[in-house]
Design a protein around this motif. Structure first.
Motif, PDB file in Angstrom:
ATOM      1  N   GLU A  35       0.843  -1.194   0.000  1.00  0.00           N
ATOM      2  CA  GLU A  35       0.000   0.000   0.000  1.00  0.00           C
ATOM      3  C   GLU A  35       0.879   1.245   0.000  1.00  0.00           C
ATOM      4  N   VAL A  36       0.465   2.244  -0.744  1.00  0.00           N
ATOM      5  CA  VAL A  36       1.187   3.505  -0.815  1.00  0.00           C
ATOM      6  C   VAL A  36       0.231   4.600  -0.367  1.00  0.00           C
ATOM      7  N   THR A  37       0.689   5.429   0.536  1.00  0.00           N
ATOM      8  CA  THR A  37      -0.170   6.490   1.050  1.00  0.00           C
ATOM      9  C   THR A  37      -0.128   7.704   0.138  1.00  0.00           C
ATOM     10  N   ASP A  38      -1.122   8.566   0.290  1.00  0.00           N
ATOM     11  CA  ASP A  38      -1.154   9.806  -0.477  1.00  0.00           C
ATOM     12  C   ASP A  38       0.062  10.667  -0.140  1.00  0.00           C
ATOM     13  N   ALA A  39       0.496  10.630   1.106  1.00  0.00           N
ATOM     14  CA  ALA A  39       1.663  11.410   1.519  1.00  0.00           C
ATOM     15  C   ALA A  39       2.926  10.922   0.794  1.00  0.00           C
ATOM     16  N   GLN A  40       3.061   9.607   0.613  1.00  0.00           N
ATOM     17  CA  GLN A  40       4.218   9.068  -0.102  1.00  0.00           C
ATOM     18  C   GLN A  40       4.200   9.503  -1.571  1.00  0.00           C
ATOM     19  N   ILE A  41       3.034   9.476  -2.157  1.00  0.00           N
ATOM     20  CA  ILE A  41       2.917   9.886  -3.560  1.00  0.00           C
ATOM     21  C   ILE A  41       3.209  11.373  -3.704  1.00  0.00           C
ATOM     22  N   ALA A  42       2.670  12.187  -2.787  1.00  0.00           N
ATOM     23  CA  ALA A  42       2.936  13.630  -2.830  1.00  0.00           C
ATOM     24  C   ALA A  42       4.423  13.905  -2.644  1.00  0.00           C
ATOM     25  N   ALA A  43       5.061  13.173  -1.732  1.00  0.00           N
ATOM     26  CA  ALA A  43       6.494  13.357  -1.509  1.00  0.00           C
ATOM     27  C   ALA A  43       7.295  12.965  -2.749  1.00  0.00           C
ATOM     28  N   MET A  44       6.841  11.950  -3.476  1.00  0.00           N
ATOM     29  CA  MET A  44       7.549  11.509  -4.672  1.00  0.00           C
ATOM     30  C   MET A  44       7.517  12.593  -5.749  1.00  0.00           C
ATOM     31  N   HIS A  45       6.420  13.369  -5.802  1.00  0.00           N
ATOM     32  CA  HIS A  45       6.339  14.447  -6.791  1.00  0.00           C
ATOM     33  C   HIS A  45       7.355  15.545  -6.512  1.00  0.00           C
ATOM     34  N   ASP A  46       7.780  15.682  -5.264  1.00  0.00           N
ATOM     35  CA  ASP A  46       8.799  16.672  -4.910  1.00  0.00           C
ATOM     36  C   ASP A  46      10.208  16.122  -5.029  1.00  0.00           C
ATOM     37  N   ASP A  47      10.323  14.840  -5.272  1.00  0.00           N
ATOM     38  CA  ASP A  47      11.628  14.180  -5.369  1.00  0.00           C
ATOM     39  C   ASP A  47      12.349  14.632  -6.638  1.00  0.00           C
ATOM     40  N   PRO A  48      13.615  15.015  -6.538  1.00  0.00           N
ATOM     41  CA  PRO A  48      14.364  15.431  -7.740  1.00  0.00           C
ATOM     42  C   PRO A  48      14.469  14.318  -8.786  1.00  0.00           C
ATOM     43  N   ARG A  49      14.417  13.061  -8.354  1.00  0.00           N
ATOM     44  CA  ARG A  49      14.463  11.956  -9.323  1.00  0.00           C
ATOM     45  C   ARG A  49      13.212  11.950 -10.198  1.00  0.00           C
ATOM     46  N   PHE A  50      12.064  12.338  -9.617  1.00  0.00           N
ATOM     47  CA  PHE A  50      10.821  12.405 -10.382  1.00  0.00           C
ATOM     48  C   PHE A  50      10.897  13.526 -11.413  1.00  0.00           C
ATOM     49  N   ALA A  51      11.426  14.681 -10.997  1.00  0.00           N
ATOM     50  CA  ALA A  51      11.598  15.792 -11.935  1.00  0.00           C
ATOM     51  C   ALA A  51      12.540  15.389 -13.070  1.00  0.00           C
ATOM     52  N   ASP A  52      13.615  14.668 -12.737  1.00  0.00           N
ATOM     53  CA  ASP A  52      14.547  14.195 -13.758  1.00  0.00           C
ATOM     54  C   ASP A  52      13.858  13.220 -14.711  1.00  0.00           C
TER      55      ASP A  52
END
Length: 118
Positions: free
Chosen positions: A13-30
């Motif tokens: 299970e993945v929480t909404d907070a984990q998904i939101a944090a992933m959007h701020d992750d520099p790896r996601f931007a890359d």
């Protein structure tokens, strides 16, 4: 490089907070930058090429009707070129994604599902 955990069964299970944090992750931007580096130029190039074909078909009938050899004219060659370029873009995207996009996407997937391994 991320380890390669077993992906059998349903993902954790993945929480909404984990998904939101992933959007701020520099790896996601890359990851998004890597995707757009191919998609935007390829889309613009293909649409320009298609628009050129349509405009030539509508307004340059004499040019499009120019016989190249036998019963083959410029319009037929450019029309077939549309198919060739479509398959070429699909092949190119597949190669680009497997080299530049998929490894980073897998790393990000593993980080969100199996813990951050920076």
């Amino acid at each position: 490089m991320a380890t390669n955990p077993t992906r059998e069964g349903p993902p954790p299970e993945v929480t909404d907070a984990q998904i939101a944090a992933m959007h701020d992750d520099p790896r996601f931007a890359d990851l998004k930058r890597r995707l757009f580096r191919f998609i935007v130029p390829a889309t613009i190039g293909f649409l320009a090429w298609y628009l050129l074909y349509v405009l030539l078909s509508a307004y340059a009938r004499d040019f499009m009707g120019t016989v190249v050899f036998g019963n083959v004219n410029v319009a037929l060659l450019l029309g077939l070129g549309q198919f060739v370029s479509t398959f070429g873009i699909a092949w190119g995207y597949s190669r680009y994604a497997s080299r530049n996009f998929d490894p980073k996407a897998d790393e990000l997937h593993d980080a969100i599902h199996y813990g951050d391994d920076r």
